[in-house]
Write a protein that holds these residues in place. Structure first.
Motif, PDB file in Angstrom:
ATOM      1  N   ALA A   5       0.816  -1.218   0.000  1.00  0.00           N
ATOM      2  CA  ALA A   5       0.000   0.000   0.000  1.00  0.00           C
ATOM      3  C   ALA A   5       0.845   1.262   0.000  1.00  0.00           C
ATOM      4  CB  ALA A   5      -0.920  -0.004   1.213  1.00  0.00           C
ATOM      5  N   GLY A   6       2.165   1.112  -0.084  1.00  0.00           N
ATOM      6  CA  GLY A   6       3.045   2.263  -0.087  1.00  0.00           C
ATOM      7  C   GLY A   6       4.473   1.837   0.179  1.00  0.00           C
ATOM      8  N   VAL A   7       5.369   2.822   0.199  1.00  0.00           N
ATOM      9  CA  VAL A   7       6.784   2.572   0.414  1.00  0.00           C
ATOM     10  C   VAL A   7       7.282   3.529   1.487  1.00  0.00           C
ATOM     11  CG1 VAL A   7       9.074   2.576  -0.668  1.00  0.00           C
ATOM     12  CG2 VAL A   7       7.086   1.871  -1.984  1.00  0.00           C
ATOM     13  N   ALA A  23       5.960   8.023   4.184  1.00  0.00           N
ATOM     14  CA  ALA A  23       5.806   7.010   3.143  1.00  0.00           C
ATOM     15  C   ALA A  23       5.199   7.629   1.898  1.00  0.00           C
ATOM     16  CB  ALA A  23       4.913   5.873   3.640  1.00  0.00           C
ATOM     17  N   VAL A  24       5.526   7.037   0.759  1.00  0.00           N
ATOM     18  CA  VAL A  24       4.863   7.364  -0.502  1.00  0.00           C
ATOM     19  C   VAL A  24       3.705   6.375  -0.621  1.00  0.00           C
ATOM     20  CG1 VAL A  24       5.101   7.456  -3.003  1.00  0.00           C
ATOM     21  CG2 VAL A  24       7.019   8.127  -1.555  1.00  0.00           C
ATOM     22  N   VAL A  25       2.483   6.884  -0.678  1.00  0.00           N
ATOM     23  CA  VAL A  25       1.317   6.000  -0.725  1.00  0.00           C
ATOM     24  C   VAL A  25       0.509   6.135  -2.013  1.00  0.00           C
ATOM     25  CG1 VAL A  25       1.113   5.806   1.776  1.00  0.00           C
ATOM     26  CG2 VAL A  25      -0.089   7.633   0.588  1.00  0.00           C
ATOM     27  N   GLN A  53       1.065  -4.082  -7.383  1.00  0.00           N
ATOM     28  CA  GLN A  53       0.144  -3.391  -6.486  1.00  0.00           C
ATOM     29  C   GLN A  53       0.551  -1.928  -6.319  1.00  0.00           C
ATOM     30  OE1 GLN A  53       0.581  -6.056  -3.167  1.00  0.00           O
ATOM     31  NE2 GLN A  53      -1.106  -7.351  -3.823  1.00  0.00           N
ATOM     32  N   LEU A  54       1.855  -1.670  -6.226  1.00  0.00           N
ATOM     33  CA  LEU A  54       2.331  -0.291  -6.137  1.00  0.00           C
ATOM     34  C   LEU A  54       2.050   0.456  -7.436  1.00  0.00           C
ATOM     35  CD1 LEU A  54       5.716  -0.817  -4.272  1.00  0.00           C
ATOM     36  CD2 LEU A  54       3.616   0.177  -3.339  1.00  0.00           C
ATOM     37  N   ALA A  55       2.250  -0.206  -8.569  1.00  0.00           N
ATOM     38  CA  ALA A  55       1.982   0.425  -9.870  1.00  0.00           C
ATOM     39  C   ALA A  55       0.525   0.846  -9.979  1.00  0.00           C
ATOM     40  CB  ALA A  55       2.369  -0.525 -11.005  1.00  0.00           C
ATOM     41  N   ALA A  61       8.350   1.348 -10.155  1.00  0.00           N
ATOM     42  CA  ALA A  61       9.711   0.961  -9.790  1.00  0.00           C
ATOM     43  C   ALA A  61      10.466   0.652 -11.065  1.00  0.00           C
ATOM     44  CB  ALA A  61       9.684  -0.230  -8.861  1.00  0.00           C
ATOM     45  N   ARG A  62      11.647   1.256 -11.210  1.00  0.00           N
ATOM     46  CA  ARG A  62      12.459   1.073 -12.406  1.00  0.00           C
ATOM     47  C   ARG A  62      13.891   0.740 -12.016  1.00  0.00           C
ATOM     48  NH1 ARG A  62      11.256   6.148 -16.227  1.00  0.00           N
ATOM     49  NH2 ARG A  62      13.367   5.584 -16.787  1.00  0.00           N
TER      50      ARG A  62
END
Length: 67
Positions: A5-7, A23-25, A53-55, A61-62
């Motif tokens: 749900a986030g990082v 967090a980045v959500v 799920q994050l996408a 994410a790269r």
């Protein structure tokens, strides 16, 4: 059935007490895959699912930041 749900931007241990964290959500956001940490024991398939799920939240994410 954990869902990404986030990082968290900084590793934070809230196992014994509540902690404040950033967090980045939701995106748009681009993160470098080599800087991501996962829960211990996650296999490659679970990591792929978490990235999907994050996408869905607009968090991409790269492997690089190139254009």
């Amino acid at each position: 059935s954990a869902v990404a749900a986030g990082v968290l931007l900084v590793a934070t241990d809230a196992s014994s007490a509540d902690k404040t964290a950033v967090a980045v959500v939701r995106g748009p956001a681009i993160l470098k895959t080599t800087n991501l940490s996962y829960t211990s024991g996650m296999n490659a398939g679970q990591k792929t699912t978490a990235l999907a799920q994050l996408a869905a939240l607009g968090i991409t994410a790269r492997t690089d930041y190139g254009v």
